[in-house]
Each structure stands twice: as C-alpha cells, then as structure tokens.
Design a protein around this motif. Structure first.
Motif, PDB file in Angstrom:
ATOM      1  N   LYS A 143     -69.655 -44.193 -49.944  1.00 35.40           N
ATOM      2  CA  LYS A 143     -68.863 -45.149 -49.066  1.00 35.40           C
ATOM      3  C   LYS A 143     -68.045 -46.093 -49.773  1.00 35.40           C
ATOM      4  O   LYS A 143     -68.502 -46.699 -50.604  1.00 35.40           O
ATOM      5  N   PHE A 144     -66.900 -46.396 -49.280  1.00 36.19           N
ATOM      6  CA  PHE A 144     -65.892 -47.320 -49.793  1.00 36.19           C
ATOM      7  C   PHE A 144     -65.195 -48.123 -48.782  1.00 36.19           C
ATOM      8  O   PHE A 144     -64.730 -47.595 -47.755  1.00 36.19           O
ATOM      9  N   GLY A 145     -65.205 -49.407 -48.827  1.00 39.10           N
ATOM     10  CA  GLY A 145     -64.542 -50.432 -48.014  1.00 39.10           C
ATOM     11  C   GLY A 145     -63.331 -50.948 -48.662  1.00 39.10           C
ATOM     12  O   GLY A 145     -63.303 -51.473 -49.697  1.00 39.10           O
ATOM     13  N   ILE A 146     -62.293 -51.134 -47.782  1.00 41.16           N
ATOM     14  CA  ILE A 146     -61.034 -51.470 -48.534  1.00 41.16           C
ATOM     15  C   ILE A 146     -60.385 -52.607 -47.552  1.00 41.16           C
ATOM     16  O   ILE A 146     -59.902 -52.396 -46.469  1.00 41.16           O
ATOM     17  N   SER A 147     -60.003 -53.679 -47.973  1.00 39.80           N
ATOM     18  CA  SER A 147     -59.468 -54.862 -47.577  1.00 39.80           C
ATOM     19  C   SER A 147     -57.979 -54.837 -47.950  1.00 39.80           C
ATOM     20  O   SER A 147     -57.675 -54.938 -49.209  1.00 39.80           O
ATOM     21  N   GLN A 148     -56.976 -54.741 -47.010  1.00 40.11           N
ATOM     22  CA  GLN A 148     -55.772 -54.999 -47.429  1.00 40.11           C
ATOM     23  C   GLN A 148     -55.012 -56.087 -46.893  1.00 40.11           C
ATOM     24  O   GLN A 148     -55.246 -56.379 -45.689  1.00 40.11           O
ATOM     25  N   ILE A 149     -54.641 -57.189 -47.861  1.00 41.44           N
ATOM     26  CA  ILE A 149     -53.991 -58.504 -47.667  1.00 41.44           C
ATOM     27  C   ILE A 149     -52.611 -58.431 -47.953  1.00 41.44           C
ATOM     28  O   ILE A 149     -52.356 -58.239 -48.863  1.00 41.44           O
ATOM     29  N   PHE A 150     -51.590 -58.679 -46.782  1.00 39.34           N
ATOM     30  CA  PHE A 150     -50.352 -58.701 -47.331  1.00 39.34           C
ATOM     31  C   PHE A 150     -49.946 -60.200 -47.560  1.00 39.34           C
ATOM     32  O   PHE A 150     -50.149 -61.210 -47.011  1.00 39.34           O
ATOM     33  N   THR A 151     -48.830 -60.279 -48.582  1.00 37.83           N
ATOM     34  CA  THR A 151     -48.534 -61.591 -49.309  1.00 37.83           C
ATOM     35  C   THR A 151     -47.066 -61.710 -49.430  1.00 37.83           C
ATOM     36  O   THR A 151     -46.556 -60.615 -49.743  1.00 37.83           O
ATOM     37  N   MET A 152     -46.527 -62.734 -49.497  1.00 35.05           N
ATOM     38  CA  MET A 152     -45.193 -62.792 -49.993  1.00 35.05           C
ATOM     39  C   MET A 152     -45.017 -63.449 -51.488  1.00 35.05           C
ATOM     40  O   MET A 152     -43.984 -63.492 -52.144  1.00 35.05           O
ATOM     41  N   ASP A 153     -46.273 -64.047 -52.070  1.00 37.62           N
ATOM     42  CA  ASP A 153     -46.385 -64.473 -53.234  1.00 37.62           C
ATOM     43  C   ASP A 153     -47.616 -63.993 -54.145  1.00 37.62           C
ATOM     44  O   ASP A 153     -48.862 -64.715 -53.756  1.00 37.62           O
ATOM     45  N   ILE A 154     -47.896 -62.919 -54.756  1.00 36.21           N
ATOM     46  CA  ILE A 154     -48.994 -62.404 -55.416  1.00 36.21           C
ATOM     47  C   ILE A 154     -49.525 -63.395 -56.485  1.00 36.21           C
ATOM     48  O   ILE A 154     -50.777 -63.108 -56.627  1.00 36.21           O
ATOM     49  N   ASN A 155     -48.986 -64.411 -56.967  1.00 37.08           N
ATOM     50  CA  ASN A 155     -49.136 -65.306 -57.771  1.00 37.08           C
ATOM     51  C   ASN A 155     -50.379 -65.907 -57.331  1.00 37.08           C
ATOM     52  O   ASN A 155     -51.428 -66.446 -58.308  1.00 37.08           O
ATOM     53  N   GLU A 156     -50.441 -66.544 -56.361  1.00 39.42           N
ATOM     54  CA  GLU A 156     -51.480 -67.284 -55.811  1.00 39.42           C
ATOM     55  C   GLU A 156     -52.833 -66.616 -55.448  1.00 39.42           C
ATOM     56  O   GLU A 156     -53.760 -67.050 -55.773  1.00 39.42           O
ATOM     57  N   VAL A 157     -52.800 -65.261 -55.342  1.00 40.19           N
ATOM     58  CA  VAL A 157     -54.154 -64.520 -55.683  1.00 40.19           C
ATOM     59  C   VAL A 157     -54.505 -64.190 -56.918  1.00 40.19           C
ATOM     60  O   VAL A 157     -55.711 -64.486 -57.455  1.00 40.19           O
ATOM     61  N   MET A 158     -53.454 -63.938 -57.970  1.00 39.25           N
ATOM     62  CA  MET A 158     -54.100 -63.538 -59.183  1.00 39.25           C
ATOM     63  C   MET A 158     -54.748 -64.743 -60.023  1.00 39.25           C
ATOM     64  O   MET A 158     -55.356 -64.699 -60.840  1.00 39.25           O
ATOM     65  N   THR A 159     -54.133 -66.059 -59.536  1.00 41.25           N
ATOM     66  CA  THR A 159     -54.876 -67.290 -60.113  1.00 41.25           C
ATOM     67  C   THR A 159     -56.214 -67.115 -59.847  1.00 41.25           C
ATOM     68  O   THR A 159     -56.847 -68.127 -60.482  1.00 41.25           O
ATOM     69  N   GLU A 160     -56.799 -66.661 -58.885  1.00 44.46           N
ATOM     70  CA  GLU A 160     -58.117 -66.876 -58.216  1.00 44.46           C
ATOM     71  C   GLU A 160     -58.929 -65.603 -58.145  1.00 44.46           C
ATOM     72  O   GLU A 160     -59.661 -65.324 -57.569  1.00 44.46           O
ATOM     73  N   GLU A 161     -58.573 -64.735 -59.431  1.00 47.04           N
ATOM     74  CA  GLU A 161     -58.966 -63.416 -59.532  1.00 47.04           C
ATOM     75  C   GLU A 161     -60.440 -63.658 -59.678  1.00 47.04           C
ATOM     76  O   GLU A 161     -61.528 -62.936 -59.143  1.00 47.04           O
ATOM     77  N   GLU A 162     -61.169 -64.408 -60.490  1.00 47.16           N
ATOM     78  CA  GLU A 162     -62.335 -64.729 -60.706  1.00 47.16           C
ATOM     79  C   GLU A 162     -63.288 -65.185 -59.483  1.00 47.16           C
ATOM     80  O   GLU A 162     -64.469 -64.372 -59.390  1.00 47.16           O
ATOM     81  N   ASP A 163     -62.687 -65.703 -58.687  1.00 45.89           N
ATOM     82  CA  ASP A 163     -63.296 -66.243 -57.487  1.00 45.89           C
ATOM     83  C   ASP A 163     -63.330 -64.957 -56.345  1.00 45.89           C
ATOM     84  O   ASP A 163     -64.448 -64.659 -55.814  1.00 45.89           O
ATOM     85  N   GLU A 164     -62.316 -64.249 -56.599  1.00 43.37           N
ATOM     86  CA  GLU A 164     -62.209 -62.989 -55.771  1.00 43.37           C
ATOM     87  C   GLU A 164     -63.176 -62.095 -55.981  1.00 43.37           C
ATOM     88  O   GLU A 164     -63.977 -61.186 -55.079  1.00 43.37           O
ATOM     89  N   ILE A 165     -63.348 -61.811 -57.362  1.00 43.40           N
ATOM     90  CA  ILE A 165     -64.660 -60.852 -57.853  1.00 43.40           C
ATOM     91  C   ILE A 165     -65.832 -61.169 -57.478  1.00 43.40           C
ATOM     92  O   ILE A 165     -66.636 -60.461 -56.996  1.00 43.40           O
ATOM     93  N   LYS A 166     -66.212 -62.617 -57.508  1.00 45.24           N
ATOM     94  CA  LYS A 166     -67.492 -63.101 -56.866  1.00 45.24           C
ATOM     95  C   LYS A 166     -67.809 -62.676 -55.577  1.00 45.24           C
ATOM     96  O   LYS A 166     -68.742 -62.219 -55.110  1.00 45.24           O
ATOM     97  N   THR A 167     -66.415 -62.832 -54.731  1.00 50.37           N
ATOM     98  CA  THR A 167     -66.670 -62.732 -53.399  1.00 50.37           C
ATOM     99  C   THR A 167     -66.859 -61.095 -53.041  1.00 50.37           C
ATOM    100  O   THR A 167     -67.957 -60.729 -52.156  1.00 50.37           O
ATOM    101  N   LEU A 168     -66.237 -60.392 -53.894  1.00 52.33           N
ATOM    102  CA  LEU A 168     -66.637 -58.834 -53.517  1.00 52.33           C
ATOM    103  C   LEU A 168     -67.866 -58.372 -54.120  1.00 52.33           C
ATOM    104  O   LEU A 168     -68.574 -57.630 -53.391  1.00 52.33           O
ATOM    105  N   LYS A 169     -68.632 -59.030 -54.923  1.00 50.96           N
ATOM    106  CA  LYS A 169     -69.798 -58.644 -55.506  1.00 50.96           C
ATOM    107  C   LYS A 169     -71.071 -58.889 -54.160  1.00 50.96           C
ATOM    108  O   LYS A 169     -71.732 -58.236 -53.909  1.00 50.96           O
ATOM    109  N   GLY A 170     -70.518 -60.033 -53.623  1.00 49.13           N
ATOM    110  CA  GLY A 170     -71.543 -60.445 -52.363  1.00 49.13           C
ATOM    111  C   GLY A 170     -71.332 -59.430 -51.449  1.00 49.13           C
ATOM    112  O   GLY A 170     -72.151 -59.094 -50.765  1.00 49.13           O
ATOM    113  N   LYS A 171     -69.791 -59.040 -51.212  1.00 46.42           N
ATOM    114  CA  LYS A 171     -69.596 -58.128 -50.043  1.00 46.42           C
ATOM    115  C   LYS A 171     -70.378 -56.724 -50.255  1.00 46.42           C
ATOM    116  O   LYS A 171     -70.681 -55.901 -49.234  1.00 46.42           O
TER     117      LYS A 171
END
Length: 540
Positions: free
Chosen positions: A442-470
């Motif tokens: 089983k695999f789950g994919i969340s897709q989030i559209f943005t017009m500024d990818i940089n704001e996501v890349m700067t929070e990569e570490e936090d996003e990985i922690k969030t995914l581990k919990g998910k």
C-alpha cells in the motif's frame, strides 16, 4: 423515483466535485433523480470556483452504508395516546396488525400496544377507574349524546344494582361516579343532583327530557347506549385512553442508525418488532426481522474514481449504477453489469461535456463554468502529460461561451488554490491525498500544488518528520508528499518507506527529498513508476 447519489473520491479535488455537479444536472435534465455529494471538505481552489460561478458546494456524504431509513419497513399508522383501546382494537383487527405504535400530539413515539395487551387487560382487569373522553365513550358504547358538559371523562364505575334508598343511605355516588343505569329515573334524578361525572343509560331506553334538561343545567354528562347493562359493563373499560395500557419502556431504532448496528441489536434482543423513529423521536414505522433479509441499498454513481480505497466508506454496501472516470481501471466490482465510461483524457469533466453533447442537453452558464474549471484544474492548464486535444478544445469552447479569458482565469484560480497560508501541515497533506495498492504493497500520495517550490524545500526536514508519523497513522507501506510547481512544471517529492529501495528503484533518486523536472501528474507519471519500482523489488 428512487434517489441516486453522485460523488467523486475522498479528499475531493476540483475535477471530482465539479464533475459530480455537472453529471447530476445532466441526469436530472433527463428526468432522473440524482443529488451531487462530496466525501470531504473541498479545497480553496474548488471553493473559489463555486463562488465565482455563484454555485453552492454540494453537501458532504459521510458514508453510503445501509441505514434503517433505507429499509422497506412497514409504515404502520400510529394512533394518538388519547384514542380509546376499543378504537385501537378495531384498527388492528381491520388491518391485521399485532403491534401498534402510540404517539403524542407532536407525532413523537410514546409507547406500543399489542393485541395481547388488549386481551389481557379486557380479561383480567378489575380496574373500575375510567380515564377517557366523551368521544371515546360514544364510540366504544355506540352511544348517543344527551348531555355533554365535559370533553374529559374521569371517574369510577358504579353499576346501580342497589335500591335507590340504599344508594342514598350508603353515599355510593359522588362527583367522580360514572353511573351505569337502565330506565330507573329516580336514580338518574338522584345522580344528577349529586353532580356525578357521567350517567350511562343502557338498553336504548328513552330518557325523559326533564332529566336531560336538569343534567345540562347541573353540568352532568349523559350518554344513551343501545347495549344492555352487562355488555356496557364489559365494554366501558375499552373506552380508556391507550396510555393506560401501553408499554412505555420500548426498544426503538433510529432511522439514521446503520443496519450493521441493528443486526447486533437483533441478535441480542428477544423482540421481533421495533418502532422506527427519527432524530426527534417522531414515529416513522415498524421494523421486523424480515426487513433485513434483502435490504435496499443506496444507489450511487461514481465520478473521477473507480477504486474501493478512494470511494465512500461503506461502498461495498451500496449499489453502484454507473462510473464515469479517466483513471486506470481499479478494483471496484459490481453484482450486475453497469454503464462504465472510462476514457484516457485529462479530466472527467471532458467526458461529461461529451455526454451533454451526445444527449443534446443545453449547458447553463454556471454548469459550463464548473466543467471548464474542472478541465483546467486537472490538466494544470494543459501542462499535465495527461492533457489531450479534446481537453484543450472543450475548455476553450466553454471559455468562449462564457466570454472568459482562460489564461487570466486559470492564473487566478491556481493562485487561490495553491495558497498554503493559514493551513496546518495536516490540512495541507490531506488536501489531495489518495491511496493505492500494488502486489500487496500500500502506498499513499499527497499532491500539493504551489507556485513557489522554494518555500517547501526550505522545510524539508520538518516534512520528513511529518511523513514518518503518517506512515503509522495511515497504515501504508510508503507515504509520499508531492509538491508540484505549476510555474516550473516539476515536482519536489518527499517520501518515507518501510520497504528499502522502492523509491530509488521507482525514480532513480537517492535521499528522502528530490526534484523531478517535468513530472506533474500523479496518475500518469508517479503512480506507474512506483508500481514499476515495486515490481523491481519483488523480482530481485
């Protein structure tokens, strides 16, 4: 005509919501009875579109499980608690029913009575008390009103077998007395003088006018009945109100409750019949064991999906009538053949636009706006690799019909839709989340559209922690957040997996976060690669 629900997938996106509304309008124009629904909260983009075209977002549908209200229970008419036992007996006998619901003036369930209750009360009751109404008395005794002073009759029965002098000497009569008497006028006169509650003159005997006038002046009720004294004595208790014998402690079933819960109640209960009430406890009908053998299922039409995991909770309990979709064939199975329209297009709305043309149904401007928006959204304004010439052609036709600058509208729509301002990480993640399964993984994919990818890349570490919990929370083997930059036409992917090597095998990339140029379609560019990666791991 039975209602049909039309809805898209869970965590609805613009294409799924607009296609549900557009298809519902088409079906209703062809004299079907359909209602569009959503399975979750709509995102900012979708809300913007519905506001723009002055449309209401469909109401949410929690699930399509079989509910008590879906069952063909018996809509047995209830009787008010103030009606007589006699009238209940006649009604039950005439309609061949053995359990009768009793309701208040507001329609709320008060209790139930059975034929057994009536029989036991009639045979064994030694109660001489009467709590009835004048009308109940007339009906039960086939009576004629001679003097009517009160509508409510309450008192104790006295059969005047004694001599008048004995009755007077022993003070047998008082204001609460309900006197059963023949043509013994001295007793009638004395009873009137005593101001009794009611005088019942048996045998249909004529009552002289002087006594009737005296009773009216004194405020004493008199009824004449053709029944003899013996039969009157037998019948009078049947004039009592239903609430005198009804069962108040009853097991009732709420119409919005689910069949699965009722089956559990049924297995633990000795009852065979259950009153059905709504949330306000208003009586609706009687449910019995036989009604659960072949339950009526909710009728549904699916748009923009055809997989169990993405559909409504309880979809296995519903009857799927039709599917309109543009994704790969999934795992939804049906008992009977259905209409299944599946085309490799960029949007489900493109298929629905064709259906309008085929049926010759004119599209009103607000529906046209929803269809156009669904196409633009799901094709990322024609940048997605799933886009076809039909998608482009139909979206432009609709924009011309509406006199809308498509480029300007698309930019404004995406700008509102991609704003993450004020949203929690959970809200962002579940905005457009879907689950898939391949080879038992089983695999789950969340897709989030943005017009500024940089704001996501700067929070990569936090996003990985969030995914581990998910990963544990969602009970999947691989979880992935895909941040798609509409301007750069690529996606930054952050993933976490229980199965080593799958993500690397899928995308030929190391690390938990990486950017993929030109990858913007989850359906066509991401899901197939993950499935290929799973295949590679399985066959090593």
């Amino acid at each position: 005509m039975e209602r049909k629900y039309i809805f898209g997938h869970r965590n609805p996106d613009t294409d799924s919501v607009t296609s549900a509304v557009a298809l519902s309008y088409l079906k209703n124009s062809l004299l079907e009875n359909t209602v569009p629904k959503v399975l979750g909260d709509v995102n900012k983009e979708t809300k913007y579109i519905f506001d723009y075209f002055n449309m209401d977002v469909p109401e949410k549908l929690d699930n399509v499980k079989i509910q008590i209200k879906d069952l063909d229970y018996d809509e047995i008419e209830s009787l008010p608690e103030g009606r007589s036992i006699y009238s209940a007996y006649n009604y039950m006998n005439d309609n061949r029913i053995r359990t009768l619901p009793v309701t208040g003036e507001d329609g709320k369930l008060k209790g139930i009575i059975t034929m057994k209750d009536i029989a036991m009360n009639h045979i064994f009751s030694e109660n001489m008390a009467i709590d009835s109404t004048y009308e109940n008395m007339l009906d039960t005794l086939d009576g004629t009103a001679l003097s009517r002073a009160n509508d409510i009759i309450k008192g104790s029965i006295t059969v005047t077998a004694y001599h008048t002098s004995t009755i007077m000497k022993d003070n047998i009569l008082d204001n609460d007395s309900i006197v059963i008497v023949g043509d013994r006028y001295e007793i009638i006169s004395y009873a009137v003088d005593m101001g009794v509650e009611l005088i019942i003159v048996t045998g249909g005997r004529h009552t002289p006018e002087e006594y009737v006038k005296k009773a009216k002046k004194r405020g004493v009720n008199i009824i004449s009945t053709p029944n003899n004294t013996f039969n009157t004595t037998k019948l009078i208790n049947l004039s009592n109100k239903l609430d005198s014998i009804m069962k108040r402690e009853i097991v009732k079933v709420y119409s919005n409750s689910y069949l699965e819960d009722f089956k559990e109640l049924l297995s633990n209960s000795g009852h065979s019949k259950f009153p059905v009430v709504d949330n306000d406890k208003k009586y609706l009908g009687i449910l019995s064991r036989r009604h659960v053998l072949k339950p009526s299922k909710k009728k549904v039409i699916l748009v923009d999906h055809n997989e169990f995991e993405q559909s409504a909770e309880g979809i296995n309990e519903a009857e799927v009538l039709e599917i309109v979709d543009h994704h790969k064939i999934g795992n939804i199975a049906t008992t009977y053949p259905i209409s299944f329209r599946n085309e490799p297009l960029g949007s489900t709305n493109t298929i629905i636009y064709e259906m309008y043309r085929e049926k010759g149904v004119e599209i009103p401007d607000n529906i046209a706006g929803l269809i156009m928006s669904g196409i633009v959204s799901d094709t990322l304004f024609f940048k997605s690799p799933t886009t076809t010439e039909k998608d482009r052609k139909y979206a432009r036709e609709l924009s011309e019909k509406l006199d809308i600058d498509l480029s300007e509208y698309a930019f404004d729509m995406f700008k509102v839709g991609t704003s993450l301002k004020g949203m929690t990480k959970d809200e962002i993640f579940y905005t457009d989340y879907k689950e898939f399964e391949h080879k038992g993984i089983k695999f789950g994919i969340s897709q989030i559209f943005t017009m500024d990818i940089n704001e996501v890349m700067t929070e990569e570490e936090d996003e990985i922690k969030t995914l581990k919990g998910k990963l544990g929370e969602l009970n999947v083997d691989i979880v992935m957040a895909v941040f798609t930059d509409i301007i750069r036409e690529g996606s930054y992917i952050i993933s976490y997996s229980r199965i080593p090597g799958v993500v690397k095998s899928s995308f030929n990339k190391d690390g938990e976060g990486f950017f993929l140029e030109g990858v913007i379609s989850r359906k066509k560019q991401i899901v197939p690669r993950i499935m290929d990666g799973i295949e590679d791991i399985n066959y090593r």
